[in-house]
Design an enzyme around this catalytic site. Structure first.
Site, PDB file in Angstrom:
ATOM      1  N   PHE A 133       0.705  -1.102  -0.023  1.00 19.57           N
ATOM      2  CA  PHE A 133       0.231  -0.132   0.031  1.00 19.57           C
ATOM      3  C   PHE A 133       0.773   1.191   0.201  1.00 19.57           C
ATOM      4  O   PHE A 133       1.937   1.237   0.696  1.00 19.57           O
ATOM      5  CB  PHE A 133      -1.002   0.053   1.392  1.00 19.57           C
ATOM      6  CG  PHE A 133      -2.079   0.886   1.266  1.00 19.57           C
ATOM      7  CD1 PHE A 133      -3.277   0.625   0.708  1.00 19.57           C
ATOM      8  CD2 PHE A 133      -1.824   2.346   1.597  1.00 19.57           C
ATOM      9  CE1 PHE A 133      -4.315   1.633   0.670  1.00 19.57           C
ATOM     10  CE2 PHE A 133      -2.795   3.527   1.807  1.00 19.57           C
ATOM     11  CZ  PHE A 133      -4.008   3.032   1.252  1.00 19.57           C
ATOM     12  N   ASP A 202       2.045  -5.356   8.448  1.00 17.21           N
ATOM     13  CA  ASP A 202       0.893  -4.258   8.325  1.00 17.21           C
ATOM     14  C   ASP A 202      -0.537  -5.197   8.189  1.00 17.21           C
ATOM     15  O   ASP A 202      -0.262  -6.033   7.154  1.00 17.21           O
ATOM     16  CB  ASP A 202       0.941  -3.374   7.126  1.00 17.21           C
ATOM     17  CG  ASP A 202      -0.245  -2.383   7.016  1.00 17.21           C
ATOM     18  OD1 ASP A 202      -1.411  -2.693   7.325  1.00 17.21           O
ATOM     19  OD2 ASP A 202       0.073  -1.388   6.511  1.00 17.21           O
ATOM     20  N   TYR A 227     -11.029   0.663  10.434  1.00 20.29           N
ATOM     21  CA  TYR A 227     -12.143   1.033   9.765  1.00 20.29           C
ATOM     22  C   TYR A 227     -12.591  -0.232   8.748  1.00 20.29           C
ATOM     23  O   TYR A 227     -13.561   0.266   8.047  1.00 20.29           O
ATOM     24  CB  TYR A 227     -12.113   2.368   9.330  1.00 20.29           C
ATOM     25  CG  TYR A 227     -10.960   2.787   8.461  1.00 20.29           C
ATOM     26  CD1 TYR A 227     -10.365   2.323   7.121  1.00 20.29           C
ATOM     27  CD2 TYR A 227      -9.980   3.491   8.941  1.00 20.29           C
ATOM     28  CE1 TYR A 227      -9.495   2.599   6.430  1.00 20.29           C
ATOM     29  CE2 TYR A 227      -8.645   3.786   8.345  1.00 20.29           C
ATOM     30  CZ  TYR A 227      -8.627   3.358   7.092  1.00 20.29           C
ATOM     31  OH  TYR A 227      -7.204   3.643   6.337  1.00 20.29           O
ATOM     32  N   LYS A 228     -11.553  -1.025   8.566  1.00 24.81           N
ATOM     33  CA  LYS A 228     -11.871  -2.008   7.330  1.00 24.81           C
ATOM     34  C   LYS A 228     -12.678  -3.396   7.974  1.00 24.81           C
ATOM     35  O   LYS A 228     -13.863  -2.946   8.213  1.00 24.81           O
ATOM     36  CB  LYS A 228     -10.582  -2.404   6.796  1.00 24.81           C
ATOM     37  CG  LYS A 228     -10.069  -1.333   5.967  1.00 24.81           C
ATOM     38  CD  LYS A 228      -8.721  -1.349   5.219  1.00 24.81           C
ATOM     39  CE  LYS A 228      -7.918  -0.113   4.539  1.00 24.81           C
ATOM     40  NZ  LYS A 228      -6.571  -0.183   4.238  1.00 24.81           N
ATOM     41  N   ARG A 390     -12.185  -4.905  -7.528  1.00 21.00           N
ATOM     42  CA  ARG A 390     -11.918  -5.253  -6.201  1.00 21.00           C
ATOM     43  C   ARG A 390     -13.286  -5.488  -5.411  1.00 21.00           C
ATOM     44  O   ARG A 390     -14.079  -4.781  -5.220  1.00 21.00           O
ATOM     45  CB  ARG A 390     -10.827  -4.210  -5.443  1.00 21.00           C
ATOM     46  CG  ARG A 390     -10.153  -5.061  -4.383  1.00 21.00           C
ATOM     47  CD  ARG A 390      -9.193  -4.119  -3.865  1.00 21.00           C
ATOM     48  NE  ARG A 390     -10.224  -2.887  -3.091  1.00 21.00           N
ATOM     49  CZ  ARG A 390      -9.579  -2.202  -2.003  1.00 21.00           C
ATOM     50  NH1 ARG A 390      -8.457  -2.505  -1.518  1.00 21.00           N
ATOM     51  NH2 ARG A 390     -10.327  -1.250  -1.218  1.00 21.00           N
TER      52      ARG A 390
HETATM   53  C1  LIG Z   1      -5.944   0.933   4.252  1.00 22.23           C
HETATM   54  C2  LIG Z   1      -4.583   0.826   4.821  1.00 22.23           C
HETATM   55  C3  LIG Z   1      -3.640   1.531   5.067  1.00 22.23           C
HETATM   56  C4  LIG Z   1      -4.397   3.132   5.435  1.00 22.23           C
HETATM   57  O1  LIG Z   1      -3.578   4.013   6.258  1.00 22.23           O
HETATM   58  P1  LIG Z   1      -4.030   5.185   6.966  1.00 22.23           P
HETATM   59  O2  LIG Z   1      -3.004   5.655   7.723  1.00 22.23           O
HETATM   60  O3  LIG Z   1      -5.300   4.690   7.899  1.00 22.23           O
HETATM   61  O4  LIG Z   1      -4.688   6.050   5.761  1.00 22.23           O
HETATM   62  C5  LIG Z   1      -2.518   1.829   5.241  1.00 22.23           C
HETATM   63  N1  LIG Z   1      -1.855   0.539   5.124  1.00 22.23           N
HETATM   64  C6  LIG Z   1      -2.534  -0.670   4.425  1.00 22.23           C
HETATM   65  C7  LIG Z   1      -1.742  -1.739   3.860  1.00 22.23           C
HETATM   66  C8  LIG Z   1      -3.789  -0.180   4.006  1.00 22.23           C
HETATM   67  O5  LIG Z   1      -4.675  -1.160   3.528  1.00 22.23           O
END
Ligand SMILES: *Cc1c(COP(=O)(O)O)cnc(C)c1O
Length: 431
Positions: A133, A202, A227-228, A390
Site C-alpha cells: 500500500f 501491516d 475501519y476495514k 476489487r
Molecule cells: C488501508 C491501509 C492503510 C491506511 O492507512 P491510513 O493511515 O489509515 O490512511 C495503510 N496500509 C495498508 C496496507 C492499508 O490497506
C-alpha cells in the site's frame, strides 16, 4: 466447471446452515444493497450510534472533564487495544489503539530501525514490496531519508533473496490491498529472523478477516487499521503492537505526553512508559474510540459462534463461491488476480478484464455495479499491473445468496453493455 456452477438453491442451503448468520442482525445495512467493500470501510454495527450518542450527551455533555476518569476515557486506547489483541494473536497489554496506520507505521518502523542498528550498525536497509500500500512505502521512504537509510522494493518472489546482511527491517502487508494475496506470517518471519532481520507487519487487510498469530509467528512489530474488517467507522483509530521483548528497548520518535510513564506529573523530561503505552503520542479521539469499542462487540458475539476460525471458514467459502460464479457467468471475460490457494488468499477477490472486453472498462463496470446496489471498488493499474475490480467479502454480514446475486449482476452489466453509458465513465475523486 459445470458440475460446480453455483445455484441459488445451493446458496440458500448454505445460508440456512451458516452458524454465523445471526451476526448480520448486528449491522445496519441499506435494504437491497450487496456490500462488497467491507475491506475499505466496514459496515455500521447497530450498537455504535447509541453508544456514541451516549458518550456525547452523557459523558461529554453532563460529566465533562470528569469523564477522563469516571468514563475511562484516559484508559480507552489501551482497553480497546486489549480487545483487538486476541483478534491478532497478541497478549493483553501489548496493543494500543491510537492515531492512524500511517502514523503508527512511522513509530514502529523507526523503533525497529533503532533496535536493528543497535545490534548491527551496518544494517541500513528497509525491504518492502513494490506492490505494498503506497502510504507504507511513502512513510518508509521519508523515514529512510531522515535516517540516512535506504528503502529497497522487491517483488513477492524475491523475498527470500532480499534478506541480505545489510537489511534491518522487512516491512510487509500480510494481505496485499490490491490482489488479496496472503503471506505466510510464520514462515516469512522465521526466514527473516534467520537472516537477522526484524519484521513489521501491516495487518490492515487481515485484522478481523482471518485468524492472525503475531505471538505464534514470533513477529516483531505490527500495525493495522480498524475501519476495514473491524468496522470501527471512517477514520477510526488504528492500532500498534510491539513484541514485549522490544517494547521498552527504545523510544519511539513521536514521544508525546500520552506515552510518558506519568503524564500528569508534567515533568519537563520525557520518561517513557515501560509497556505499549509508550507508543501513544497525544490526546486521542474519544468519540471515534467509543465507536470502535462498540463495534468490537460484534467480535464478542462472533466468538460465541466459532470466532475467527469460523469467520475464516466462511470467508473462504464466500470467495470460492464468487470465483466459481464469475467463471460460470462471465466465461473468459475476467482473469482472477487473487490467488486460488486458500493459504495464499485473504478475504477479497480481484478481477481484471481480459481482451474479450474493451480496454479500460474496469472502472465503468464497477460504477454500473454500484448503480445496481452491488458495492465494490476499482483500483487503477499502471505500466506493471492491470486495472482491477476489487470485491471484499466480510463473513460477518454477507450471505451466500448475496454473493451469487453479485455475480449475476456482473454478468448482466456485461451482457447489457450497461457499463458503456457515459454516466459510468466519469471518474470521481475516491474510486
Ligand atoms: C488501508 C491501509 C492503510 C491506511 O492507512 P491510513 O493511515 O489509515 O490512511 C495503510 N496500509 C495498508 C496496507 C492499508 O490497506
Amino acid at each position: 466447471m459445470t458440475s460446480t456452477t453455483p445455484t441459488m438453491a445451493r446458496c440458500q442451503a448454505l445460508d440456512a446452515a451458516d452458524p454465523l448468520r445471526p451476526l448480520r442482525d448486528l449491522f445496519t445495512l441499506p435494504e437491497g444493497m450487496i456490500y462488497l467493500d467491507g475491506n475499505s470501510l466496514g459496515a455500521l454495527p447497530r450498537a455504535v450510534p447509541e453508544r456514541v450518542a451516549q458518550v456525547v450527551a452523557r459523558q461529554w455533555g453532563q460529566d465533562l472533564i470528569g469523564s477522563w476518569n469516571s468514563a475511562g476515557w484516559f484508559a480507552l486506547p489501551r482497553r480497546v487495544g486489549d480487545r483487538i489483541a486476541p483478534l491478532i494473536g497478541a497478549g493483553p497489554g501489548e496493543v494500543v489503539a491510537s492515531d492512524t496506520t500511517s502514523v503508527n507505521l512511522y513509530k514502529a518502523l523507526s523503533a525497529a530501525l533503532s533496535i536493528a542498528q543497535a545490534n548491527d550498525a551496518a544494517r541500513r536497509v528497509v525491504v518492502s514490496e513494490r506492490s505494498n500500500f503506497p502510504t507504507d512505502l511513502y512513510i518508509a521512504e521519508a523515514l529512510c531519508r531522515e535516517r540516512g537509510c535506504q528503502l529497497r522494493l522487491i517483488e513477492a518472489h524475491e523475498l527470500q533473496a532480499s534478506l541480505q546482511p545489510d537489511v534491518a527491517v522487512l516491512l510487509l502487508s500480510q494481505v496485499n490491498y490490491r490482489t488479496g494475496a496472503l503471506h505466510d506470517m510464520a514462515r516469512v518471519t522465521a526466514a527473516a529472523h534467520a537472516a537477522g532481520v526484524l519484521t513489521l507487519w501491516d495487518l490492515c487487510h487481515s485484522a478481523g478477516a482471518l485468524p492472525i498469530g503475531l505471538a505464534a509467528a514470533d513477529a516483531d512489530f505490527a500495525v493495522g487499521c480498524t475501519y476495514k474488517y473491524l468496522n470501527g467507522g471512517p477514520g477510526a483509530p488504528a492500532f500498534v503492537w510491539v513484541h514485549p521483548r522490544h517494547v521498552a528497548r527504545c523510544w519511539q520518535p513521536l514521544a508525546g505526553w500520552w506515552g510518558h510513564a506519568q503524564p500528569f506529573a508534567f515533568t519537563p523530561e520525557y520518561e517513557p512508559a515501560m509497556d505499549i503505552t509508550r507508543y501513544q503520542c497525544g490526546t486521542q479521539p474519544i468519540l471515534s474510540l467509543a465507536a470502535l469499542d462498540a463495534a468490537l462487540d460484534v467480535f464478542d458475539a462472533a466468538e460465541k459462534l466459532g470466532g475467527m476460525a469460523a469467520l475464516r471458514a466462511k470467508s473462504l467459502q464466500l470467495t470460492d463461491l464468487f470465483i466459481a460464479a464469475v467463471a460460470a457467468e462471465c466465461p473468459g471475460q475476467f482473469d482472477l488476480v487473487t490467488p486460488r490457494a486458500h493459504a495464499e488468499r485473504g478475504s477479497q477477490v480481484c478481477l481484471t478484464p481480459t481482451s474479450q472486453l474493451p480496454a479500460g472498462c474496469a472502472y465503468a463496470i464497477v460504477q454500473a455495479l454500484i448503480a445496481r446496489g452491488v458495492i465494490g471498488d476499482f483500483r487503477a493499474g499502471d505500466a506493471r499491473q492491470a486495472d482491477i475490480l476489487r470485491f471484499g467479502f466480510t463473513p460477518l454480514y454477507l450471505s451466500h445468496q448475496e454473493v451469487l446475486q453479485a455475480a449475476h449482476h456482473l454478468r448482466d452489466v456485461l451482457s447489457t453493455k450497461e457499463y458503456t453509458q457515459p454516466r459510468f465513465n466519469q471518474r470521481h475523486a475516491v474510486t
